[in-house]
Design an enzyme around this catalytic site. Structure first.
Site, short mmCIF file in Angstrom:
data_model
loop_
_atom_site.label_atom_id
_atom_site.label_comp_id
_atom_site.label_asym_id
_atom_site.label_seq_id
_atom_site.Cartn_x
_atom_site.Cartn_y
_atom_site.Cartn_z
N ASP A 15 4.87 17.66 -11.74
CA ASP A 15 4.16 18.53 -10.79
C ASP A 15 5.10 18.99 -9.67
O ASP A 15 5.13 20.16 -9.29
CB ASP A 15 2.99 17.76 -10.15
CG ASP A 15 1.67 17.99 -10.89
OD1 ASP A 15 1.61 18.91 -11.73
OD2 ASP A 15 0.71 17.25 -10.61
N PRO A 46 0.79 -1.25 0.00
CA PRO A 46 0.00 0.00 0.00
C PRO A 46 0.81 1.29 0.00
O PRO A 46 0.25 2.35 -0.24
CB PRO A 46 -0.84 -0.08 1.29
CG PRO A 46 -0.47 -1.32 1.99
CD PRO A 46 0.56 -2.05 1.21
N GLU A 47 2.10 1.24 0.25
CA GLU A 47 2.89 2.47 0.35
C GLU A 47 3.02 3.14 -1.02
O GLU A 47 3.19 2.48 -2.03
CB GLU A 47 4.28 2.18 0.92
CG GLU A 47 4.28 1.52 2.28
CD GLU A 47 3.62 2.37 3.37
OE1 GLU A 47 3.33 3.55 3.11
OE2 GLU A 47 3.42 1.84 4.48
N GLY A 48 2.98 4.46 -1.00
CA GLY A 48 2.99 5.24 -2.25
C GLY A 48 4.40 5.54 -2.77
O GLY A 48 5.41 5.22 -2.13
N ARG A 95 -3.22 17.93 -1.54
CA ARG A 95 -3.49 16.48 -1.51
C ARG A 95 -4.93 16.27 -1.14
O ARG A 95 -5.41 16.85 -0.14
CB ARG A 95 -2.53 15.84 -0.50
CG ARG A 95 -2.62 14.35 -0.39
CD ARG A 95 -1.93 13.62 -1.53
NE ARG A 95 -1.62 12.24 -1.12
CZ ARG A 95 -2.53 11.27 -1.13
NH1 ARG A 95 -3.75 11.50 -1.52
NH2 ARG A 95 -2.17 10.05 -0.72
N ASN A 135 6.13 8.27 -3.03
CA ASN A 135 7.06 9.16 -2.33
C ASN A 135 7.59 8.58 -1.03
O ASN A 135 8.70 8.92 -0.62
CB ASN A 135 6.40 10.51 -2.11
CG ASN A 135 6.29 11.25 -3.42
OD1 ASN A 135 7.29 11.61 -4.01
ND2 ASN A 135 5.07 11.41 -3.92
N HIS A 167 0.74 22.35 -3.38
CA HIS A 167 0.40 20.93 -3.46
C HIS A 167 -0.81 20.68 -2.57
O HIS A 167 -0.74 20.82 -1.34
CB HIS A 167 1.54 20.01 -3.02
CG HIS A 167 1.10 18.57 -2.99
ND1 HIS A 167 1.27 17.74 -1.89
CD2 HIS A 167 0.45 17.83 -3.91
CE1 HIS A 167 0.75 16.55 -2.17
NE2 HIS A 167 0.24 16.58 -3.38
N THR A 170 3.87 12.90 2.09
CA THR A 170 5.24 12.66 1.64
C THR A 170 5.49 13.32 0.28
O THR A 170 6.62 13.66 -0.04
CB THR A 170 5.57 11.15 1.56
OG1 THR A 170 4.58 10.51 0.76
CG2 THR A 170 5.61 10.52 2.92
N PHE A 171 4.43 13.50 -0.49
CA PHE A 171 4.53 14.19 -1.78
C PHE A 171 5.04 15.62 -1.53
O PHE A 171 5.94 16.12 -2.22
CB PHE A 171 3.15 14.19 -2.45
CG PHE A 171 3.14 14.65 -3.88
CD1 PHE A 171 3.26 15.99 -4.20
CD2 PHE A 171 2.96 13.73 -4.91
CE1 PHE A 171 3.22 16.42 -5.52
CE2 PHE A 171 2.93 14.15 -6.24
CZ PHE A 171 3.05 15.49 -6.54
#
Ligand SMILES: Nc1nc2c(ncn2[C@@H]2O[C@H](COP(=O)(O)OP(=O)(O)OP(=O)(O)O)[C@@H](O)[C@H]2O)c(=O)[nH]1
Ligand SMILES: *[C@@H]1O[C@H](CO)[C@@H](O)[C@H](O)[C@H]1NC(C)=O
Ligand SMILES: *[C@@H]1O[C@H](CO)[C@@H](O)[C@H](O)[C@H]1NC(C)=O
Ligand SMILES: *[C@@H]1O[C@H](CO)[C@@H](O)[C@H](O)[C@H]1NC(C)=O
Length: 413
Positions: free
Chosen positions: A355, A36-38, A278, A40, A276, A372-373
């Protein structure tokens, strides 16, 4: 080998060479992260693994880090795109990574290794008993697996499982390792207890940073230079839509990160506000640190006024409905909207990088709480030499009382 010293001949030279080769055996460290970790957070785990490889290389073997192919990420939902088995070279500059620590792509590993075989998979886990006596200490032990293994034996005795979508890949052995501590805590185990040539750490995110935001952290972070084609798209967009160029904005960039050392505060940035915002899972949980669209727009307007900026660039993962609403509230918004062909070329990961690159060059930036993005944008701006006041900012929730702003992690050279 000492006994051969006396037979000084050609054969001896060959032997010496063989000995040297044997002494510095090439070994491969592979790793993977909890599904599940993205994107970033995975970039952050890379820093921990690079640090571990540096520790391993200090003694004996010639360890090489194998880059886990990108794919099957929960957030990469663009329809009709097959986003799997993506090499790191599509997102990052490999030569830049290699100037920090030896790395190879997974397919290169298969070729060097003589096939899609991984000798030993170590599944990292916590301790079943938790912290004994409520005391936290660094430790690592071979233990029975706590959770059901995500690998199963095939009829030839090999382990099958998820290896980044490479169905032919299999492992010769899978065992569990309870570990708590910084990444290098497991170095002695890899050096002494395990003799296999290729070792994969699964659930690598359970290991902590050796030294968060220290010199080594920043070296690795600086080496994670975005792939040139993505930076060029971002630069092009900046110049066409935001009147922003490196010359006018004092953000010179060197292809060679080891030569880059911008003076803090030297970067001016393009005359636009970088945002940014989110959404998606960040608003589904009704978190109190994330604003409503109205709240975000109000903040955006006040920042534009305060910093005398007439343009705003917004990076967001908002769904179509929210985008529509955002455009209504903020008609002069600038966004990077890739065509279908561009999206196919860059994929969701590449678009996210573009981005981030554009946000990183804004005169003033504001991000989303604990995203984290956003954190990766902070770091990029730190590298470019922005005044921290223009970087470490986040939106507050509409009713949030104490709205603590992000920490300034000062770059260390
Ligand atoms: N293009 C683009 N994609 C975004 C943006 N924000 C989030 N995403 C996508 O959503 C994913 C989720 O963000 P992550 O990279 O996992 O980081 P995060 O926002 O901190 O989320 P968590 O780590 O899960 O807390 C990203 O990898 C992108 O694919 C954005 O502003 N632009
Ligand atoms: C590694 O080997 C040492 C010495 O043989 C042993 O004490 C230790 O428990 C082993 N560690 C692991 C994680 O297997
Ligand atoms: C798998 O690894 C464990 C731990 O290192 C070892 O004890 C065991 O013998 C290995 N099994 C095989 C089949 O190699
Ligand atoms: C673009 O930026 C330059 C230099 O910063 C400035 O002189 C010029 O007026 C700007 N153009 C527009 C259209 O804003």
């Amino acid at each position: 080998m000492i006994s051969f010293v006396f037979t000084f001949n050609a054969e001896f030279s060959v032997l010496v060479i063989v000995c040297v080769l044997l002494l510095s055996l090439v070994r491969y460290l592979l790793y993977d992260v909890n599904p599940p970790e993205g994107f970033n957070l995975r970039r952050d785990v890379y820093i921990r693994m690079a640090s571990l490889v540096k520790t391993l290389r200090k003694e004996g073997d010639d360890w090489v880090l194998v880059l886990p192919p990108w794919g099957r990420l929960y957030h990469w939902q663009s329809p009709n795109l097959h986003q799997i088995r993506i090499p790191w070279g599509e997102f990052f500059s490999l030569t830049s990574l290699q100037a920090n620590v030896p790395v190879i792509e997974y397919e290169e590993f298969i070729a060097e290794n003589g096939g899609p075989f991984i000798d030993h998979v170590l599944v990292l886990q916590n301790y079943a008993e938790g912290w004994t006596d409520g005391k936290w200490e660094e430790k690592v032990d071979e233990r029975p697996c706590i959770e059901k293994l995500m690998y199963s034996k095939d009829k030839h005795g090999y382990y099958r499982g998820w290896f980044w979508g490479y169905e032919e890949t299999r492992a010769r052995n899978v065992t569990c390792l309870s570990a708590q501590g910084h990444a290098s805590v497991i170095a002695p185990v890899l050096q002494k207890n395990i003799t296999a040539t290729s070792v994969m750490l699964d659930r690598a995110e359970t290991l902590l940073h050796d030294h968060y935001a220290g010199k080594d952290y920043w070296n690795t972070r600086r080496s994670m230079v975005f792939a040139k084609h993505l930076r060029l798209i971002g630069d092009n967009f900046r110049s066409r839509h935001l009147n922003s160029t490196d010359e006018t904005d004092h953000t010179p960039y060197s292809e060679d990160w080891t030569r880059m050392k911008a003076k803090p505060g030297s970067a001016k940035g393009g005359s636009y506000l970088g945002v940014h915002l989110r959404r998606k899972d960040f608003i589904w949980g009704h978190r109190e640190d994330v604003p409503s669209l109205k709240g975000a727009v109000k903040k955006i307007r006040s920042l534009m006024k305060k910093h005398k900026l007439d343009k705003v660039f917004v990076a967001t993962d908002a769904d179509d409905e929210e985008i529509k609403e955002l455009k209504k509230l903020l008609p002069d918004i600038v966004r990077f909207e890739p065509s279908t062909e561009d999206l196919e070329l860059f994929k969701d990961g590449g678009v996210a990088i573009i981005d981030q690159w554009i946000c990183a060059h804004a005169r003033f930036f504001i991000g989303t709480s604990v995203s984290t993005f956003s954190f990766r944008i902070h770091e990029e701006r730190e590298i470019l030499g922005f005044d921290p006041k223009t970087t470490y900012n986040r939106f507050c929730g509409d009713t949030e009382k104490e709205c603590e702003q992000p920490t300034h992690w000062k770059i260390v050279y």
